[in-house]
Design a protein around this motif. Structure first.
Motif, short mmCIF file in Angstrom:
data_model
loop_
_atom_site.label_atom_id
_atom_site.label_comp_id
_atom_site.label_asym_id
_atom_site.label_seq_id
_atom_site.Cartn_x
_atom_site.Cartn_y
_atom_site.Cartn_z
N ASN A 1 0.87 -1.23 -0.07
CA ASN A 1 -0.30 -0.77 -0.08
C ASN A 1 0.39 0.98 0.19
OD1 ASN A 1 -2.95 0.84 0.08
ND2 ASN A 1 -2.52 1.30 2.00
N LEU B 1 2.45 1.03 -4.03
CA LEU B 1 1.34 1.82 -5.24
C LEU B 1 1.11 2.99 -5.63
CD1 LEU B 1 -2.52 -0.96 -4.58
CD2 LEU B 1 -0.60 -1.21 -6.75
N GLY C 1 -10.93 6.12 -4.53
CA GLY C 1 -10.08 4.64 -4.59
C GLY C 1 -10.28 4.01 -3.40
N ASN D 1 -9.67 -0.12 -2.31
CA ASN D 1 -8.59 -1.91 -2.67
C ASN D 1 -10.03 -2.28 -2.46
OD1 ASN D 1 -6.23 -0.94 -2.40
ND2 ASN D 1 -6.39 -0.80 0.51
N CYS E 1 -7.15 -8.72 -3.06
CA CYS E 1 -5.92 -9.34 -3.24
C CYS E 1 -6.00 -10.24 -3.47
CB CYS E 1 -4.53 -9.57 -2.13
SG CYS E 1 -4.39 -7.79 -1.58
N GLN F 1 -11.89 -1.08 -12.58
CA GLN F 1 -11.41 -1.42 -11.78
C GLN F 1 -9.83 -1.65 -12.86
OE1 GLN F 1 -13.43 -4.51 -8.66
NE2 GLN F 1 -12.25 -6.23 -10.07
N THR G 1 -3.22 -6.88 -6.94
CA THR G 1 -3.68 -6.08 -6.01
C THR G 1 -5.14 -5.30 -6.44
OG1 THR G 1 -2.65 -4.13 -6.61
CG2 THR G 1 -1.69 -5.67 -4.58
N SER H 1 -7.67 -2.89 -7.60
CA SER H 1 -8.16 -1.77 -6.44
C SER H 1 -9.66 -0.76 -8.22
CB SER H 1 -7.40 -0.51 -6.68
OG SER H 1 -6.25 -1.29 -5.79
N ARG H 2 -10.16 -0.36 -6.96
CA ARG H 2 -11.41 0.46 -8.22
C ARG H 2 -11.91 1.66 -7.95
NH1 ARG H 2 -16.91 -2.90 -7.03
NH2 ARG H 2 -15.41 -4.44 -8.04
N TYR H 3 -12.00 1.86 -8.93
CA TYR H 3 -12.49 4.23 -9.21
C TYR H 3 -13.17 4.27 -10.15
CZ TYR H 3 -6.95 2.98 -8.64
OH TYR H 3 -5.24 2.74 -8.00
#
Length: 156
Positions: free
Chosen positions: A76, A79, A91, A93, A96, A128, A149, A151-153
């Motif tokens: 983290n 990233l 954003g 998390n 994983c 994503q 990892t 991640s979604r934004y």
């Protein structure tokens, strides 16, 4: 590989264009014994291989080692130095995939993150990403952690 330094800021369209791309490497971070001790306190995992330098000298690793989950948590830190997203509203998390710890990270070792954009997809109104972060250990052929990892934004 892309040299360490600030990554270019990517908007939603540029994230899609980055799929399959090498994201470069971060600066080195020292795995200090103090950080290992703090993680042990936070998690209740005070196993001697992590927190007893004298005993650990004669143990299987020759020194204290970081908890695997501490090494994972430091992803983290890496990233934002690998992927910078602009015009983002939020954003998160998501999780994983495929977490592995191929080599122990000894106290005092220097580690850094190397990134690769594996996958980018539209999920509802969000984008994503799946980024593989390999936590390299200075002087070691094997990494301390490899994790995909997710991640979604969401964007403005």
């Amino acid at each position: 590989a892309v040299p360490a330094g600030p990554p270019p800021a990517l908007d939603a369209a540029e994230l899609f264009a980055a799929q399959g791309r090498d994201l470069g490497i971060t600066d080195w971070v020292e795995m200090r014994q103090q950080r290992i001790d703090q993680f042990a306190d936070a998690t209740g995992d005070h196993q001697w291989i992590h927190v007893d330098p004298e005993k650990a000298k004669s143990g299987p690793f020759g020194a204290c080692i970081a908890h695997g989950y501490l090494t994972l948590a430091l992803v983290n830190v890496f990233l934002p130095d690998l992927v910078k997203v602009e015009n983002m509203k939020m954003g998160v998390n998501v999780g994983c995939d495929r977490v592995r710890f191929p080599a122990p990270v000894k106290a005092g070792a220097r580690i850094r993150g190397r990134g690769e954009m594996l996958k980018v997809e539209q999920v509802g109104q969000a984008v994503q990403t799946t980024v593989r972060v390999t936590v390299e250990i200075e002087g070691s052929e094997r990494p301390g952690c490899v994790v995909d990892t997710v991640s979604r934004y969401t964007f403005e």
